[in-house]
Design an enzyme around this catalytic site. Structure first.
Site, PDB file in Angstrom:
ATOM      1  N   HIS A   9     -42.651  43.961  43.262  1.00 35.09           N
ATOM      2  CA  HIS A   9     -42.266  44.019  41.850  1.00 35.09           C
ATOM      3  C   HIS A   9     -41.631  42.687  41.480  1.00 35.09           C
ATOM      4  CE1 HIS A   9     -43.356  48.041  40.666  1.00 35.09           C
ATOM      5  NE2 HIS A   9     -42.800  48.555  41.749  1.00 35.09           N
ATOM      6  N   ASP A  55     -42.449  39.033  35.794  1.00 31.47           N
ATOM      7  CA  ASP A  55     -43.583  39.732  35.192  1.00 31.47           C
ATOM      8  C   ASP A  55     -44.133  39.024  33.963  1.00 31.47           C
ATOM      9  OD1 ASP A  55     -43.584  41.725  37.054  1.00 31.47           O
ATOM     10  OD2 ASP A  55     -42.685  43.250  35.781  1.00 31.47           O
TER      11      ASP A  55
END
Length: 386
Positions: free
Chosen positions: A139, A169
């Protein structure tokens, strides 16, 4: 705060006429596709039966605004063939699977580029398409940790501060994917140009974001430890300070002339230690902190408003849309009852807009089948409604 026009009639933006197929995923892939949609592309999201995501109500998932959705099962016998029908008519495809998954599903780069040699095939992953970690889960926090980016954020002697999932991200992932897609589109549309694969890895983008810092490190102008530098909170005139009401003001007068305004308006111009004396930075920080605690955030906002002292109130997500500057620029808009950031950046000749709310899974299957002339979608639609 502006109110966006409901329906698909708003300005479409500079990518009007560009067709994008998005294979449903979570996080940076959908955000990249949203950005292309905001800029006018016709983005068709291929949702899977049963859905995918983080449990957000699809009607409020703003990363699916300005898109259309069709429902396809890529594991069904006719699923990959229908996706390839879309690909044949598209300019771009975006997928965010682990390496090899798209290939196993029959919609990998080789299959898609054989069907459409001009296609830009955008791949969004954390670790990239190769390397020892390529097939491992991860992540945002994993990716920025490994690149050294996370190590820079936070106070010295404390654990690194997690910057939501914005640095990895979206900054290191989505935005680099979009830059790559636009560059590849430019190449594909030139005489003799071809389609190609864009491998956007968050580790690559997050590392690239720190290019200036690496230069400063090499030059001896940056210490490789947290909270010890000009731009990482180590400097007493570049950081946040608590006010009397428990709120915060952000301070950043790096240049001397701006700093002079800052200490004057703060009321410590005659007593503040010399900012050039690094040995007295802790003393200066304490003086600034003590002074900010004497008034509320609203009072300090009024003191510094209209100055060049580089001081701003730290607003919450719900407060930000109502700030006079952001309201004047319509930085946030309301569409279908949802307050959201407006498309960015801005264009003088081809303005972008929020044209439609979040695409609900499968809601546009019939319309896309007709608009894109994809017979396989009509068959799929019939099968799912019988």
């Amino acid at each position: 705060m502006a109110t966006a026009e409901n329906g698909p009639r708003g300005p479409r933006g500079p990518l009007d006429g560009t067709r994008v197929v998005e294979l449903a995923g979570i996080g940076p892939g959908p955000f990249a596709a949203m950005l292309l949609a905001d800029l006018g592309a016709d983005v068709v999201r291929v949702d899977r039966p049963g859905g995918a995501g983080l449990g957000i109500d699809p009607a409020r998932d703003l990363t699916n605004r300005n898109k259309r959705s069709v429902l396809l099962d890529l594991k069904a016998a006719d699923g990959p063939a229908t996706v390839l029908e879309l690909v044949e008519r598209a300019d771009v495809l975006i997928e965010g699977y682990r390496p090899g998954v798209a290939e196993r599903l029959g919609v990998g780069p080789d299959a898609c580029l054989a069907r459409n040699p001009k296609l830009v095939y955008g791949r969004m992953t954390g670790w990239g398409q190769d390397g020892p970690l390529a097939e491992r889960a991860g992540h945002d926090i994993s990716y920025i940790a490994l690149t050294g980016t996370l190590s820079m954020i936070g106070r010295p002697g404390e654990p690194p501060t997690v910057p939501a999932n914005l640095v990895g991200d979206y900054a290191g992932g989505s935005l680099y994917l979009v830059v790559g897609i636009l560059a590849a589109l430019q190449h594909a549309r030139t005489p003799g140009g071809t389609g190609q694969v864009v491998d956007a890895a968050i580790v690559d983008g997050a590392a690239h974001l720190a290019t200036m810092i690496h230069g400063m490190l090499a030059a001896g102008g940056w210490q490789d430890r947290r909270g010890s530098n000009l731009l990482d909170g180590g400097c007493p005139f570049y950081g946040s300070y608590e006010t009397a009401d428990g709120q915060y003001m952000a301070v950043g007068p790096l240049e001397q002339r701006f700093y002079d305004d800052f200490v004057r308006l703060l009321g410590i111009a005659d007593t503040a230690p010399d900012r050039g004396d690094l040995a007295r930075w802790d003393e200066l920080r304490a003086a600034v902190a003590d002074r900010f605690r004497t008034r509320t955030r609203a009072e300090w906002t009024e003191v510094f408003y209209g100055s060049d002292a580089c001081v701003a109130p730290v607003l919450s997500l719900r407060e930000a849309p109502h700030h006079p500057h952001l309201a004047a620029r319509a930085t946030f808009v309301e569409h279908s009852g949802l307050t959201q950031p407006a498309p960015a950046p801005r264009f003088s000749a081809t303005p972008a807009s929020v044209r439609s709310g979040p695409a609900l899974p499968g809601a546009d299957t019939d319309a896309v089948a007709a608009d894109w002339d994809v017979p396989g979608l009509r068959t799929t639609r019939k099968d799912t409604t019988d």
